[in-house]
Write a protein that holds these residues in place. Structure first.
Motif, PDB file in Angstrom:
ATOM      1  N   GLU A  39       0.816  -1.207   0.000  1.00  0.00           N
ATOM      2  CA  GLU A  39       0.000   0.000   0.000  1.00  0.00           C
ATOM      3  C   GLU A  39       0.854   1.262   0.000  1.00  0.00           C
ATOM      4  OE1 GLU A  39      -2.792  -0.081   3.180  1.00  0.00           O
ATOM      5  OE2 GLU A  39      -4.059  -1.601   2.235  1.00  0.00           O
ATOM      6  N   ARG A 185      -4.669   6.776  -0.666  1.00  0.00           N
ATOM      7  CA  ARG A 185      -5.419   6.511   0.570  1.00  0.00           C
ATOM      8  C   ARG A 185      -4.478   6.124   1.702  1.00  0.00           C
ATOM      9  NH1 ARG A 185      -9.282   9.619  -1.011  1.00  0.00           N
ATOM     10  NH2 ARG A 185     -10.717   8.727  -2.534  1.00  0.00           N
ATOM     11  N   HIS A 186      -3.405   5.424   1.371  1.00  0.00           N
ATOM     12  CA  HIS A 186      -2.419   5.079   2.394  1.00  0.00           C
ATOM     13  C   HIS A 186      -1.770   6.345   2.957  1.00  0.00           C
ATOM     14  CE1 HIS A 186       0.785   2.921   4.475  1.00  0.00           C
ATOM     15  NE2 HIS A 186       1.635   3.770   3.923  1.00  0.00           N
ATOM     16  N   GLU A 188      -3.050   9.326   2.998  1.00  0.00           N
ATOM     17  CA  GLU A 188      -4.065  10.030   3.779  1.00  0.00           C
ATOM     18  C   GLU A 188      -4.153   9.481   5.199  1.00  0.00           C
ATOM     19  OE1 GLU A 188      -7.288  11.567   0.458  1.00  0.00           O
ATOM     20  OE2 GLU A 188      -7.506   9.535   1.259  1.00  0.00           O
ATOM     21  N   ARG A 189      -4.153   8.153   5.313  1.00  0.00           N
ATOM     22  CA  ARG A 189      -4.199   7.550   6.652  1.00  0.00           C
ATOM     23  C   ARG A 189      -2.914   7.844   7.424  1.00  0.00           C
ATOM     24  NH1 ARG A 189      -6.307   3.314   3.523  1.00  0.00           N
ATOM     25  NH2 ARG A 189      -4.313   2.208   3.581  1.00  0.00           N
ATOM     26  N   LEU A 190      -1.793   7.747   6.740  1.00  0.00           N
ATOM     27  CA  LEU A 190      -0.490   7.926   7.376  1.00  0.00           C
ATOM     28  C   LEU A 190      -0.313   9.351   7.891  1.00  0.00           C
ATOM     29  CD1 LEU A 190       2.048   6.064   7.729  1.00  0.00           C
ATOM     30  CD2 LEU A 190       2.970   7.140   5.679  1.00  0.00           C
ATOM     31  N   GLY A 192      -2.839  11.689   8.139  1.00  0.00           N
ATOM     32  CA  GLY A 192      -4.031  12.280   8.743  1.00  0.00           C
ATOM     33  C   GLY A 192      -4.562  13.462   7.969  1.00  0.00           C
ATOM     34  N   THR A 194      -6.473  14.835   3.924  1.00  0.00           N
ATOM     35  CA  THR A 194      -7.256  14.473   2.752  1.00  0.00           C
ATOM     36  C   THR A 194      -6.555  14.996   1.504  1.00  0.00           C
ATOM     37  OG1 THR A 194      -9.345  14.550   3.962  1.00  0.00           O
ATOM     38  CG2 THR A 194      -9.477  14.707   1.564  1.00  0.00           C
TER      39      THR A 194
END
Length: 202
Positions: A39, A185-186, A188-190, A192, A194
């Motif tokens: 990812e 998306r990875h 974004e999660r990493l 925090g 958008t």
């Protein structure tokens, strides 16, 4: 030196880094050698764009280590990126060039590094990337990875690898469009944040 063995050594050292890599046989090999980085890896499909894209990501995320897995053919296609690295001196960019001295994905015609006259590490040093090295053994490669992943200057390893493909490799089952979204998306999660919001409807 076997490219897949090098990938396994590198993958074992990676934690939260982001990876950009080139087209060709290295895609499926990396997909298998580094399952925990799938990812976090953008599987790039354009020759000459891997390290430039990695530089852009390094500039946008200066707190995070960015890894570029380029090829001799890809780097030769855009040698100007070395001068840019020499001038910009990104502190968080680590580049590996898989140098098998051929364009393997189109049948194996030789690149300019075949024959021993063209030295990509020397070209990089001449462009201002002083930490540019050539690895010819797995031990050299692993030691340079340890150094490069903690460096505070751009760091390049030209890995002289064989053309022998790794047997028993599973094919990556996603396409380029899906890879892009998985990677974004990875991040974004990493981070925090958008990057790509929901689509707008008029």
């Amino acid at each position: 030196m076997n490219r897949y063995d090098c990938m396994q050594k590198l993958a074992a050292r990676l934690t939260d880094e982001l990876v950009i890599l080139s087209l060709g046989g290295s895609v499926d090999e990396w997909y298998n050698a580094a399952p925990h980085k799938r990812e976090a890896s953008l599987f790039q499909q354009q020759l000459g764009c891997v390290t430039p894209q990695a530089l852009g990501l390094a500039a946008g995320l200066p707190h995070r280590r960015i890894v570029s897995l380029d090829t001799d053919g890809g780097l030769l296609f855009n040698l100007g990126i070395l001068a840019t690295l020499g001038n910009e001196q990104p502190e968080n960019l680590f580049v590996v060039v898989w140098d098998n001295e051929c364009y393997q994905s189109i049948g194996g015609p030789p690149t300019h590094t075949a024959g021993g006259r063209v030295d990509l590490a020397a070209i990089a040093r001449g462009a201002g990337v002083l930490e540019a090295h050539t690895a010819r053994t797995l031990e050299e490669f692993d030691a340079l990875c340890a150094k490069g992943l903690t460096a505070t200057v751009p760091f390049i390893i030209v890995a002289k690898v064989t053309t022998q493909p790794q047997p028993g490799i599973k094919r990556k089952h996603s396409d380029g469009r899906e890879d892009k979204y998985i990677f974004v998306r990875h991040i974004e999660r990493l981070e925090g944040t958008t990057i790509m919001g929901p689509s707008e409807h008029n």
